[in-house]
Design a protein around this motif. Sequence first.
Motif, short mmCIF file in Angstrom:
data_model
loop_
_atom_site.label_atom_id
_atom_site.label_comp_id
_atom_site.label_asym_id
_atom_site.label_seq_id
_atom_site.Cartn_x
_atom_site.Cartn_y
_atom_site.Cartn_z
N SER A 1 -11.84 -2.96 -8.83
CA SER A 1 -10.37 -1.97 -9.38
C SER A 1 -10.76 -1.07 -10.26
O SER A 1 -10.40 -0.08 -10.47
CB SER A 1 -9.41 -3.09 -9.78
N SER B 1 -13.08 6.71 -10.81
CA SER B 1 -13.03 7.66 -9.83
C SER B 1 -12.22 8.90 -9.96
O SER B 1 -12.63 10.12 -9.63
CB SER B 1 -12.98 7.10 -8.64
N TYR C 1 1.00 -1.31 0.01
CA TYR C 1 -0.08 -0.15 -0.04
C TYR C 1 0.72 1.42 0.01
O TYR C 1 0.45 2.25 -0.50
CB TYR C 1 -0.87 0.06 1.14
N TYR D 1 -4.63 1.76 -11.39
CA TYR D 1 -5.88 0.60 -11.24
C TYR D 1 -6.16 -0.20 -12.90
O TYR D 1 -6.71 -0.98 -12.75
CB TYR D 1 -7.07 1.45 -10.81
N TYR E 1 -11.32 4.50 -2.38
CA TYR E 1 -10.39 5.21 -3.51
C TYR E 1 -10.67 6.50 -3.61
O TYR E 1 -9.58 7.13 -3.75
CB TYR E 1 -10.62 4.28 -4.65
N THR E 2 -11.99 7.15 -3.66
CA THR E 2 -12.21 8.60 -3.63
C THR E 2 -11.29 9.05 -2.40
O THR E 2 -10.74 10.10 -2.62
CB THR E 2 -13.60 8.91 -3.51
N ASP F 1 -14.89 0.06 -2.52
CA ASP F 1 -13.95 0.38 -3.10
C ASP F 1 -13.94 1.87 -3.76
O ASP F 1 -13.22 2.74 -3.76
CB ASP F 1 -13.15 -0.47 -4.29
N TRP F 2 -15.10 2.33 -4.11
CA TRP F 2 -15.54 3.56 -4.82
C TRP F 2 -15.11 4.48 -3.68
O TRP F 2 -14.40 5.62 -4.09
CB TRP F 2 -16.74 3.52 -5.30
N THR G 1 -7.25 8.61 -2.66
CA THR G 1 -6.60 9.04 -3.73
C THR G 1 -6.56 10.70 -3.57
O THR G 1 -5.78 11.49 -3.93
CB THR G 1 -7.26 8.82 -5.19
N ASN H 1 -0.14 9.51 -4.24
CA ASN H 1 -1.11 10.26 -3.96
C ASN H 1 -0.53 11.48 -2.98
O ASN H 1 -1.14 12.68 -3.10
CB ASN H 1 -2.16 9.31 -3.09
N GLY I 1 -11.11 2.22 -9.16
CA GLY I 1 -9.72 3.05 -9.13
C GLY I 1 -9.41 3.84 -10.38
O GLY I 1 -8.68 5.07 -10.62
#
Length: 523
Positions: free
Chosen positions: A447, A453, A52, A121, A318-319, A314-315, A322, A59, A450
Amino acid sequence: MEEGTTSALVRNGQGEVDIRTGRRQESIHVPLLGSCRFALAVLGFFGLLNMYAMLVNINVAIVCMVNRTSIYTIDNSTVISNKASNCFRQKDHNFSDESSIRGGELNWDPEIQGYVLGGFYWGYLITQMPAGWIATRYGGKMVTGLSMFVSLIFTLLTPFAARTSFIFAVIVRIVIGLSTGAVFPAMHSLLGNWVPPSERSKFTAMTYSGTQLGIVVTFALGSLMCAHGFAGGWPSIFYVCGITSFIWLILWMWFVSDTPAEHKRISREEKEYIMGLLADSTHDTKKKELQVPWLEIAKSMPNYAIVVSNITCDWGLYTLLTYIPTYMNDVLKLDITTNGLFSSLPYIVFWATVFCGGWLADFFRSRKLMSTTNTRKVFDTVAKLGPASMLIGLGYVDCSQTALAIVLVILAVSSAGFQYSGWVVNHIDIAPSYAGILLGISNSLASTTGIISPIIVGAITEKSQTRAEWQIVFYIAAGMYIFGAIFYIIFASGELQPWAKESCSNPSEEESTDNFLDNEDGL
C-alpha cells in the motif's frame, strides 16, 4: 456428522476418502452453484465492487472537480510549452476560450491532487496487518462489515470535505483508507475457512473480480454523473457509492458466517465437504489461543515472494488506476464523457481475465497439467510481463494515435488480471489458516506504493503533462513489474507450508490427507 465430532472422512466432488484406510467411498456431490460458499463468493464480489467504487471514485471525479482553466493560466510559459508539445482537440484552437480547458470549482494544482489521490493509501497501509490478525482471531464477517460501514459514511462526507479545504479532503480519504484497509485481509480470512483446495483459483477469481467491475462501473457512470449528475454533478458520484454500499452491508450481515460450522442455513453435506477437505490446513482460532508462527513467517521465502509480487504489481496497477483518467484527459485530450468510457474499458477486459484465469488455473491443476507451484508462477509471470511491455509501448504514443493508446492501456491492465491466479490466491495455498494475516502483511507493505506513486507521478508531470514525462512514469512501472516477476519465479511455492499445518493433527492422518489432496488438485 454431528457438530462437535471429528469425521474420519475427507470429501471431494466425486467421493470421500477415509483418511485412516485410504479407501474411497461414494458420497453426495456438492456443486459450487447454489451452495452457501457460492453465496459467499457473490456477496464478496459485490462487497469488493462497492469497496473499489469508494476507492476510485475520486480518480474520475477529480477530473471535473478541479478548475484546470485556473491551473493553466497560473504560468503562461507552462501554457505555451504545453501547447507546443501536445496536440489539442480541434475546438482548442482558441486557447483563450475557457471552454477549451475543462474547469471545475476547486483550484488544486497537480501536487495537491497527488496528496488527495494518495491520501487513501496513508490510511490503507496502517490497518492491513492488525486487521489480518483480528479477522483470523475473531472472524472476517464483522471486520468486513464494520470497515465498509465507516467507509460509506466518510464517502458521503467527501463532497463537503473537498469544498471546505483540500486538507479536510485528504483527512477524509485517509479515514476511508483506514477502514477499507481491513477488507482484503478479512475477506482472505473468510476464504481460508470456506474454500476447498480444488476450488481456490476460481473461487478467489470470482470474489476478487468484483474489484475490477467496481472500477468499470465507477469510471463509466462517474463520468456521466460528472456532467449530468445531481447535487452539482461530481458530488453525486460519492453519494451513489455510499448508498449502494449501505444496501450491500445489510445483505452481508444477514447472510454471511465466518465458518461453515457457524452458518445457519448450510446443508450438512456441504458443511462436511468443506470441513473435511480443510481438516489438516485450518483450525478454529476462535476456540483456542491464537498462536501465529511469526518467526516461521518471517523466514519463509515463499511468503517474501508474495510480498515482493504484491508490491511490484500494486505499483503498476495503482499508477494506471489513479492516473488513467488524467492521462486520457491531458495527453490524449478526451472530453470527460469519452474519458470515462475509455477509462473503464481496460477494467472490463481485466474483469474477464480475472474470472477466466481462475477457472483456467484450476483446470490445469485438476488435470495435472501443471503443479500448483508452476501454475502460480506461470500466471504471475504473464500478469507482470504483459503490462510491462504494454507500458513501454504506451510511452511512445501521443494524441494522434488515440486508438493505439487505448488498445495498449487495455492490454496493460487486462493482462495484469492473471495475478489473481498467481500471487493473490497464493496466501491460501501456503497457509489457509493464516491467509488473512499474510495478506495483511503483504498488502500493508504494498500500500505504500499507493502513497508514493501519485506523488512521484505528480512531480514528474507537474510542469507540462507531456508525452516525455509520461514515458518516465511508464518506464518506472515496467521496471517494477519485471523485477517482481523474476523474484516470484525464483522463490514462490504453491505447497502448504509445514508451519501452517494444524499442529494437533495426527502425523499419519496428515500424510493421508495430503496424499489425497495431491491426487485431487494435481499439486
